[in-house]
Design a protein around this motif. Structure first.
Motif, mmCIF file in Angstrom:
data_model
loop_
_atom_site.group_PDB
_atom_site.id
_atom_site.type_symbol
_atom_site.label_atom_id
_atom_site.label_comp_id
_atom_site.label_asym_id
_atom_site.label_seq_id
_atom_site.Cartn_x
_atom_site.Cartn_y
_atom_site.Cartn_z
ATOM 1 N N ASP A 69 0.943 -1.074 0.074
ATOM 2 C CA ASP A 69 -0.083 0.067 0.078
ATOM 3 C C ASP A 69 0.810 1.284 0.049
ATOM 4 O O ASP A 69 0.259 2.420 -0.307
ATOM 5 N N ARG A 99 -3.821 9.468 -1.151
ATOM 6 C CA ARG A 99 -4.638 9.060 0.089
ATOM 7 C C ARG A 99 -3.755 8.172 1.132
ATOM 8 O O ARG A 99 -3.061 7.520 0.784
ATOM 9 N N TYR A 114 -4.474 6.096 4.414
ATOM 10 C CA TYR A 114 -5.542 5.076 4.880
ATOM 11 C C TYR A 114 -5.180 4.413 6.217
ATOM 12 O O TYR A 114 -4.031 3.981 6.329
ATOM 13 N N LEU A 156 -9.548 8.122 6.421
ATOM 14 C CA LEU A 156 -8.861 8.514 5.121
ATOM 15 C C LEU A 156 -8.532 9.938 5.068
ATOM 16 O O LEU A 156 -9.326 10.958 5.660
ATOM 17 N N GLN A 194 -14.122 7.672 -1.591
ATOM 18 C CA GLN A 194 -12.541 7.384 -1.807
ATOM 19 C C GLN A 194 -12.277 6.371 -0.501
ATOM 20 O O GLN A 194 -11.537 5.445 -0.856
ATOM 21 N N GLU A 234 -13.367 2.801 -1.607
ATOM 22 C CA GLU A 234 -12.586 2.496 -2.905
ATOM 23 C C GLU A 234 -11.114 1.951 -2.247
ATOM 24 O O GLU A 234 -10.770 0.794 -2.618
ATOM 25 N N THR A 235 -10.784 2.574 -1.431
ATOM 26 C CA THR A 235 -9.302 2.568 -0.916
ATOM 27 C C THR A 235 -9.495 0.988 -0.018
ATOM 28 O O THR A 235 -8.650 0.105 0.119
#
Length: 157
Positions: free
Chosen positions: A64, A82, A84, A95, A142, A145-146
């Motif tokens: 990541d 991003r 996370y 996030l 987001q 999605e992450t």
């Protein structure tokens, strides 16, 4: 427990007091003394060390993180990305995109959402979620999605 005052929170929390950790990097002759203001995530260390060692893994390890050497040595500035985090037991997720940070406690309809502007409120004292529903919607999208990449590197039997 750790105390990162005046930042809000402590170890295990997703507030800045729980996730900000001071770090020292030392490499005589390669790294000048200074301060890096860009946020760096713990997941960035392995890609950075591999890049510095000129090692390319034989397969995609689905890391990541990113190589942050250019940030550390001052040859590049922070690019939008991003960041996370997940709290222990997946009880909350967060996030950060630029200076905006969204924290989701719990999940589904019963979740509690917090939104902070870290540039103006680094101690996370003012939850802006109710004042900025469009930003919350975009950051939640987001975040989801992450989160799809959670545990994507774990072998599935």
């Amino acid at each position: 427990t750790g105390n990162n005052a005046p930042l809000r929170g402590q170890k295990g929390d997703l507030y800045e007091g729980g996730i900000r950790v001071p770090t020292i990097a030392n490499w005589p002759g390669k790294l000048q003394a200074g301060k890096c203001e860009s946020p760096i995530h713990v997941t960035d260390w392995m890609p950075t060390i591999c890049e510095l060692a000129r090692h390319t893994p034989s397969k995609n390890l689905k890391w990541d993180g990113a190589n942050v050497w250019p940030l550390l040595n001052g040859t590049a500035k922070r690019e939008p990305r991003r960041l996370y985090w997940v709290a222990p037991g997946f009880r909350a997720r967060a996030l950060r995109v630029g200076d905006w940070k969204l924290i989701e406690h719990g999940s589904g309809d019963s979740s509690k959402i917090e939104l902070f502007d870290l540039a103006n409120d680094p101690n996370e004292t003012t939850n802006l979620a109710s004042q900025m529903p469009e930003r919350v919607t975009e950051l939640r999208k987001q975040l989801n999605e992450t989160a799809q990449a959670d545990r994507d590197a774990v072998a599935k039997d």
